[in-house]
Design an enzyme around this catalytic site. Structure first.
Site, PDB file in Angstrom:
ATOM      1  CG  ASP A   1     -39.809  52.400   8.247  1.00 57.09           C
ATOM      2  OD1 ASP A   1     -40.449  52.975   7.774  1.00 57.09           O
ATOM      3  OD2 ASP A   1     -39.994  52.445   9.793  1.00 57.09           O
TER       4      ASP A   1
ATOM      5  NE  ARG B   1     -47.686  64.143  17.407  1.00 56.50           N
ATOM      6  CZ  ARG B   1     -46.739  65.046  16.381  1.00 56.50           C
ATOM      7  NH1 ARG B   1     -45.642  65.016  16.478  1.00 56.50           N
ATOM      8  NH2 ARG B   1     -47.584  65.739  16.638  1.00 56.50           N
TER       9      ARG B   1
ATOM     10  CG  ASP C   1     -47.583  58.055  27.428  1.00 62.23           C
ATOM     11  OD1 ASP C   1     -48.021  58.093  28.310  1.00 62.23           O
ATOM     12  OD2 ASP C   1     -46.442  58.390  26.823  1.00 62.23           O
TER      13      ASP C   1
ATOM     14  CD  GLU D   1     -50.554  64.481  24.293  1.00 60.13           C
ATOM     15  OE1 GLU D   1     -50.312  65.226  25.127  1.00 60.13           O
ATOM     16  OE2 GLU D   1     -50.365  63.432  23.602  1.00 60.13           O
TER      17      GLU D   1
ATOM     18  CG  HIS E   1     -47.073  62.678  25.855  1.00 56.48           C
ATOM     19  ND1 HIS E   1     -47.968  63.616  24.844  1.00 56.48           N
ATOM     20  CD2 HIS E   1     -45.970  62.531  25.926  1.00 56.48           C
ATOM     21  CE1 HIS E   1     -46.316  63.410  24.272  1.00 56.48           C
ATOM     22  NE2 HIS E   1     -46.033  62.880  24.737  1.00 56.48           N
ATOM     23  CG  LEU E   2     -46.704  59.868  32.290  1.00 58.50           C
ATOM     24  CD1 LEU E   2     -46.834  58.468  33.240  1.00 58.50           C
ATOM     25  CD2 LEU E   2     -45.879  61.061  32.548  1.00 58.50           C
ATOM     26  N   GLY E   3     -44.027  59.105  27.761  1.00 64.17           N
ATOM     27  CA  GLY E   3     -42.842  58.119  27.275  1.00 64.17           C
ATOM     28  C   GLY E   3     -42.145  58.574  27.632  1.00 64.17           C
ATOM     29  CB  ALA E   4     -40.327  62.226  26.715  1.00 65.96           C
TER      30      ALA E   4
ATOM     31  CB  ILE F   1     -38.575  54.473  19.219  1.00 63.79           C
ATOM     32  CG1 ILE F   1     -38.704  56.139  19.933  1.00 63.79           C
ATOM     33  CG2 ILE F   1     -39.481  53.940  20.566  1.00 63.79           C
ATOM     34  CD1 ILE F   1     -38.785  57.514  19.969  1.00 63.79           C
TER      35      ILE F   1
END
Lengths: 528, 263
Positions: free
Chosen positions: A171, A232, A256, A261, A280-283, A152
């Site tokens: 990272d 997350r 998000d 939740e 939580h609309l990411g997906a 992502i």
């Protein structure tokens, strides 16, 4: 025929994949209670869920036929994964299907924040025309810091570069080559936070990343910076973010995801004037919902058929493993384990494994699982499989370890394993070829080239004339045809090992007759 | 061609020392490294012992890359970019761990296939290995000359095959031991000045910046040509450093020749 139960609302395209398969019957029953699920789960080989169904230990124990639990989506919090492993049930998810949806939502949050879209919209909806209150910022020339440069994060970077942003990423486990190819500078977290106008999180939640953004790290961010979290909730200390916003240090936040939740009414970020939030609309795109449904249906089918196992969260398969290649190794390893167990004089206590292959380290865990399955299968039958073999072995005190220098590395794709019991040990080597026909090339100190397939009679005998005739005679009397007879001699030429492929399995009394022959010191039959 | 050591030369840290997190290990391991680099005990005696003391996971070994990057010596990236600009090959020959050294090399701009370091093997069957949550731990290291005090000479002789004049820059006794395999060995004392090395090398770089390497690699005249171009900054740092005495010649003849070519 595989029976598959779908117990949550799965996209129609996923159901269609299953319905089109000729070897599957599929049933959709949503809204089941735990008791109802326990009552019926025994009829199914596969269970497809989203986040609604609770796959508890009771459900898994009642699922006598159950082999796969497929989660359309990423989180498997609603599955008792340990219990699934113990019962030999594969748990799989679809970690890749949400990538674009999540990256685009991240960008929607980023742009909406930069241009104050939501307060501006609300203001006009309330009948006000306030242009000066909503002057925003351009993205061009600003620095975006991406925390977690996986799938992502990399997709977010491409979009940011289209907006002519400078992109930094943190990272620690991503290679410099990937950073270079993505034209992104990989930096330490401190440097990223200190230099970024926008910081977006795309890392998994682990002990190390919980509350990664806290009062201390927030203080190192640029004054007026924007924090975006579509990964997350637990990555962020929400109270510290609210405090930083209130103190006019952090400029804005866009979230998000929440640690719980839906978030509690008094969640410090919900309703905060400097926070843009979504539930939580990411997906949540039509495309992502469609692709998770199709992917989980295909993955589940492949796993049930044994043709491909990917995205399993409880198997010893590293991500990105070449399954077809690994499968050749695992299959041979299981046969070697079985052969070892059949020939051992007592219960095997320890297994040592050495792999000769370019990708040995990647293959080590799957091969170990295969070996253990083979070793345990003689005693436990079908109740042990590739999923639960390592755990069952641990619980029974059967140890496995990586070893070096067990045998000669004569081949490029070779597995060598030594097993120990009481006062004995035996080493067996096998080789994987690209044609799907593995070979056993060494048993103890006998070199040979034998086909580990079907019914095999393994025999140790004194290396004297007439043995082949005697054994052939006994088998012939009982109408048992010999397919292949491979012989290996020890270096002293005092004893020989016979590896005999039979067309049918001899009865116990036939094996006893072979054992009673003078020259024969050991004879066992194993079905490989 | 210019060859570099990595630890305490291109980066101010010793990679394996960075793996130790417990204080008692830190002291023990740093002591062992120090004694080996000073030549008091052979490197081969301490190489595996240091890693076994820590038993690092694969990710811990990888994370050494960040330590290398964060502690890169001044002008390291710029020197390598300037050398490449002048078609001078760069290599890294290190007794450090291959994965982080190769990553650091990529960041510096040195191609990964011109990196020689020590491969590490991990045990994937350590701990609760089947669910993927347990990281493989260090099992052993590749058998390789670079884990011995005399090994760099052998590795340079065998695998650094391309032609051209060879300059090797390093700080330890294992670097000095390879001096006969190259045309010029330069001791870099910007991180640590080891008497066993700086007293015996024909030339010593005494500045913290590694930029004076440029003048040894391509000659002071060509460094001056870089002034005003894209490598202006590193060229000036190099020339200013030399003016301030950043190069100390133990070999007077070499010093005279260098001074002649500089003027």
């Amino acid at each position: 025929m595989f029976n598959i139960l779908i117990s949550d609302n799965l996209g129609a395209d996923g159901i269609a994949v299953l319905e089109a398969a000729e070897d599957v019957t599929v049933e959709v029953r949503t809204g089941l209670s735990e008791d109802e699920l326990v009552d019926i789960i025994g009829d199914y080989d596969g269970l497809l869920i989203r986040s609604g169904t609770q796959v508890t230990a009771r459900v898994l124990q009642a699922g006598n036929r159950l082999r796969v639990v497929g989660r359309a989506g990423v989180g498997t919090d609603n599955v008792d994964v340990d219990e699934a492993t113990r019962n030999g049930v594969i748990v799989m998810n679809t970690p890749g299907a949400n990538t674009i949806a999540t990256a685009e939502h991240t960008f929607a949050l980023l742009m909406a924040t930069a241009r104050k879209l939501v307060p501006a919209h609300n203001s006009l909806a309330d009948g006000r025309w306030e242009r000066s209150a909503f002057t925003g910022h351009e993205l061009k020339g600003k620095t975006l810091g991406i925390v977690g440069f996986g799938r992502i994060g990399q997709v977010v970077a491409v979009r940011a570069q289209a907006f002519e942003m400078t992109v930094l990423a943190y990272d620690p486990f991503v290679s410099e080559r990937i950073g270079r190819e993505a034209r992104v500078e990989l930096v330490d977290l401190d440097d990223l936070l200190a230099a970024s106008d926008f910081v977006t999180l795309h890392t998994a939640l682990s002990d190390e990343t919980t509350n990664l953004i806290n009062a201390e790290t927030l203080a190192t961010m640029k004054p007026g910076a924007v924090l975006i979290n579509a990964a997350r909730g637990g990555l962020v200390d929400a109270a510290a973010v609210a405090a930083s916003l209130d103190a006019d240090h952090l400029g804005h936040a866009a979230v998000d995801v929440y640690d719980v939740e839906p978030p509690a009414d008094d969640h410090p970020l919900v309703g905060h004037p400097k926070v843009l939030h979504t539930p939580h609309l990411g997906a949540s795109t039509a495309e992502a919902q469609r692709s998770v449904a199709i992917e989980i249906a295909e993955q589940t089918l492949d796993a049930l058929r044994g043709t491909r196992i990917v995205n399993s969260v409880n198997m010893a398969f590293p991500p990105g493993l070449d399954f077809a290649r690994a499968n050749r190794f695992i299959t041979l390893a299981a046969k070697m384990g079985k052969l070892q167990a059949a020939m051992a004089d007592a219960q095997i206590e320890q297994v040592e494994l050495e792999l000769y292959a370019a990708d040995a380290e990647e293959l080590m865990r799957p091969v170990a699982a295969g070996l253990l399955k083979g070793v345990l299968e003689c005693a436990m039958g079908d109740s042990v499989n590739f999923v639960n073999a390592p755990l069952v072995a641990r619980e029974r005190g059967l140890k496995i370890s990586r070893s070096v220098g067990l045998g000669q590395a004569d081949y490029r794709n070779q597995i060598t394993c030594r097993v120990n019991w009481g006062d004995g040990e035996r080493t067996v080597s096998g080789v994987v070829f690209s044609d799907d026909h593995p070979r056993i090339v060494q048993v103890s100190n006998y070199r040979l080239e034998a086909d580990p397939t079907g019914t095999v009679l393994l025999m140790l005998n004194n290396d004297v004339p007439g043995v082949i005739g005697d054994v052939g005679g006994v088998l012939g009397e009982h109408q048992i045809n010999i397919g292949e007879w491979r012989l290996g001699r020890n270096p002293e030429r005092s004893e020989a090992l016979s590896f005999i492929n039979l067309d049918s399995a001899p009865e116990v009394d036939v094996i006893e007759r072979l054992r009673s022959l003078d020259a024969v010191t050991k004879a066992v039959v194993v079905d490989l | 061609m210019t060859l570099f050591d990595c630890d305490s030369t291109l980066s101010a840290v010793e990679g394996i020392d960075e793996l130790a997190d417990a204080p008692e290990h830190q002291r023990q391991i740093a002591d062992l490294t120090e004694q080996a680099m000073d030549g008091d005990i052979p490197l081969e005696e301490v190489y595996g012992r240091r890693l076994e003391l820590v038993g690092p996971t694969r990710d811990e070994v990888r994370s050494v890359k960040s330590r290398y990057k964060a502690n890169a010596v001044p002008d390291a990236q710029a020197v390598i970019a300037a050398l490449h600009h002048l078609d001078t090959e760069t290599w890294i020959v290190s007794g450090g761990l291959l994965e982080p050294v190769a990553e650091f090399a990529t960041w510096l701009g040195v191609p990964a296939d011109r990196v020689r370091a020590v491969e590490t093997h991990f045990d994937p069957l350590d701990g609760d290995w089947w669910d993927g949550s347990t990281q493989p731990r260090y099992a052993d290291h590749g058998r390789c000359e670079l884990t011995t005090t005399d090994g760099k000479a052998e590795v340079i002789r065998r695998s650094v095959t391309s032609g051209g004049r060879r300059l090797f820059v390093g700080d330890g006794v294992s670097d000095l031991a390879a001096a006969d395999e190259v045309d010029l060995f330069a001791a870099y004392a910007g991180v640590v000045a080891r008497p066993a090395v700086v007293d015996h090398a024909p030339v010593v770089i005494t500045s913290e910046s590694i930029a004076p390497v440029l003048a040894l690699a391509i000659g002071p005249g060509r460094v001056r040509e870089l002034v005003g171009g894209p490598h202006d900054h590193v060229a000036r740092t190099c020339l200013d450093g030399i003016d301030d005495g950043a190069l100390r010649f133990n070999d007077p003849d070499l010093g005279r020749r260098f001074a002649a070519s500089a003027s």
